[in-house]
Design a protein around this motif. Sequence first.
Motif, short mmCIF file in Angstrom:
data_model
loop_
_atom_site.label_atom_id
_atom_site.label_comp_id
_atom_site.label_asym_id
_atom_site.label_seq_id
_atom_site.Cartn_x
_atom_site.Cartn_y
_atom_site.Cartn_z
N UNK A 1 20.02 127.97 86.61
CA UNK A 1 19.96 129.29 85.98
C UNK A 1 20.42 130.39 86.94
N UNK A 2 20.08 130.25 88.26
CA UNK A 2 20.50 131.26 89.23
C UNK A 2 22.02 131.34 89.30
N UNK A 3 22.68 130.17 89.22
CA UNK A 3 24.14 130.18 89.26
C UNK A 3 24.71 130.92 88.07
N UNK A 4 24.07 130.81 86.91
CA UNK A 4 24.55 131.49 85.72
C UNK A 4 24.54 133.00 85.91
N UNK A 5 23.46 133.52 86.48
CA UNK A 5 23.35 134.97 86.66
C UNK A 5 24.26 135.48 87.77
N UNK A 6 24.86 134.56 88.53
CA UNK A 6 25.87 134.96 89.50
C UNK A 6 27.28 134.90 88.91
N UNK A 7 27.38 134.40 87.69
CA UNK A 7 28.66 134.28 87.00
C UNK A 7 29.05 135.65 86.44
N UNK A 8 30.09 136.25 86.99
CA UNK A 8 30.46 137.62 86.60
C UNK A 8 30.84 137.71 85.13
N UNK A 9 31.53 136.70 84.64
CA UNK A 9 31.96 136.72 83.23
C UNK A 9 30.74 136.70 82.31
N UNK A 10 29.78 135.84 82.62
CA UNK A 10 28.58 135.79 81.78
C UNK A 10 27.82 137.11 81.83
N UNK A 11 27.69 137.70 83.01
CA UNK A 11 26.97 138.96 83.13
C UNK A 11 27.63 140.06 82.30
N UNK A 12 28.94 140.09 82.31
CA UNK A 12 29.66 141.11 81.53
C UNK A 12 29.45 140.87 80.03
N UNK A 13 29.62 139.62 79.59
CA UNK A 13 29.46 139.32 78.17
C UNK A 13 28.03 139.58 77.72
N UNK A 14 27.06 139.17 78.55
CA UNK A 14 25.65 139.39 78.21
C UNK A 14 25.36 140.89 78.09
N UNK A 15 25.84 141.68 79.05
CA UNK A 15 25.58 143.12 79.04
C UNK A 15 26.22 143.80 77.85
N UNK A 16 27.45 143.41 77.53
CA UNK A 16 28.12 144.02 76.38
C UNK A 16 27.47 143.59 75.06
N UNK A 17 27.03 142.32 74.99
CA UNK A 17 26.30 141.88 73.79
C UNK A 17 25.01 142.69 73.61
N UNK A 18 24.35 142.99 74.72
CA UNK A 18 23.13 143.79 74.66
C UNK A 18 23.42 145.17 74.08
N UNK A 19 24.45 145.82 74.58
CA UNK A 19 24.82 147.14 74.08
C UNK A 19 25.23 147.08 72.60
N UNK A 20 26.01 146.07 72.26
CA UNK A 20 26.48 145.96 70.88
C UNK A 20 25.34 145.67 69.92
#
Length: 426
Positions: A1-20
Amino acid sequence: MKELWRNRVFLIVFSTDLLENIGVWIRNMALLFFVMEISGNNPTAVSLLTAIEYVPILLFSVIGGALADRWDPKRTMISANLLSSLSVCVIAVLLWKGYWSAVFFATFVSAVVSQFSQPASAKVFKIHVPEEQVGSAISVSQSMGSLFILFGPIVGTFVYEASGVYVSLFAMALLFLLSAFMLLGLPSSKRASSVSDSHEKTSLLAEIKDGIRYVRHHSHLRGIVWLFAMLGLGSGLINPLEVFLVTDRLQLPKESIQWFTALEGVGMLLGGILASALHRQLNGKLVIHGAIVFFAVSVVVEALSTSAPLTGTMRLLSGVLLAFLQIVLSMKMIHLVAEEYVGRVNGTMTPLFVALVMISSFVAGPLMELTSLITVFCLSGFFLLLGSLGVNKIMEAEPPQSQSNQEQQHPLSKPKHQQSLETEQL
């Protein structure tokens, strides 16, 4: 799970999904309350909002999926967010000038745009999220979706009651603009230009047909189609009638249905959290079989139940298993579909599911009048149980190779289409 949160692409998609998600719920609640106030609580006007959301799925899902395979997913997602933001601003201006029926156009445009952005988002996961992190990524996304099922209406209602429809719409537009800006940080697809060049040699209709052939010629995808079809028929039969479980079987006020819906949302949240922690240990076949069988049994139990605690317990457990089922199926879809077909496969399956939900929802009321509430729910359970017949085909499949990899391994042997079929067909 820690590796996932270091994945820049996932962080961007997750953050934009949150806003949307925040923006969508603000818009949904604002339009719902606005239409109810303007129309005098007219049920036809309110139901039209829901109907307009389904129509674009049937009309544009296949096209959106095919175009998502043609285009760079980064550009597609950014363009979709910008178009959503612009359309909401235009609708706000029209409302200000007195054209209140424009709210239906806003809903329609948003639903159309989502048919392009959703498959593009799935393709980003396929390209940029390592296979060992896909399960965690889907689990996190599922948990966030469950949170918004619970708290989205609360946030949307608060913004509308505090500021009104215009501020709500402009807030949604601003959130989508911010999301589009954040998506600029995504890497462009390395294969986007070459894929686009290859697609230019074929027509859009030919690519749509190729996507349908791809599904038809792979038994694991046929299994998923069968499962989706039965889930669509089963859920469509009971969705419009759930309020009668509350009023007729439990003898509670119709408003009490919100608490059972909330329990299912809590279950989905818990299921998402559990699946996120356990996804590597999950037995996919057992999860899908177990979930489908439990859904079938729970539908019948809820129909027969006259106990609110029993019905609530079934709803909670259904939510947990629904989260597990969605996560396992999403992982299978990402693993088993070649990158160049992700959009078209999603575009082929989604309208089938929605069409069957709409058809069965349409006949649910008349069927209940001809028979009984319990009969309709038992029929729904039967359809759900039939869905488990496709599970073995789903689980026997092996992850595909992309067409480009196949060509490198068999450069002189057979045509590209035939290579794909022989490599992946069961």
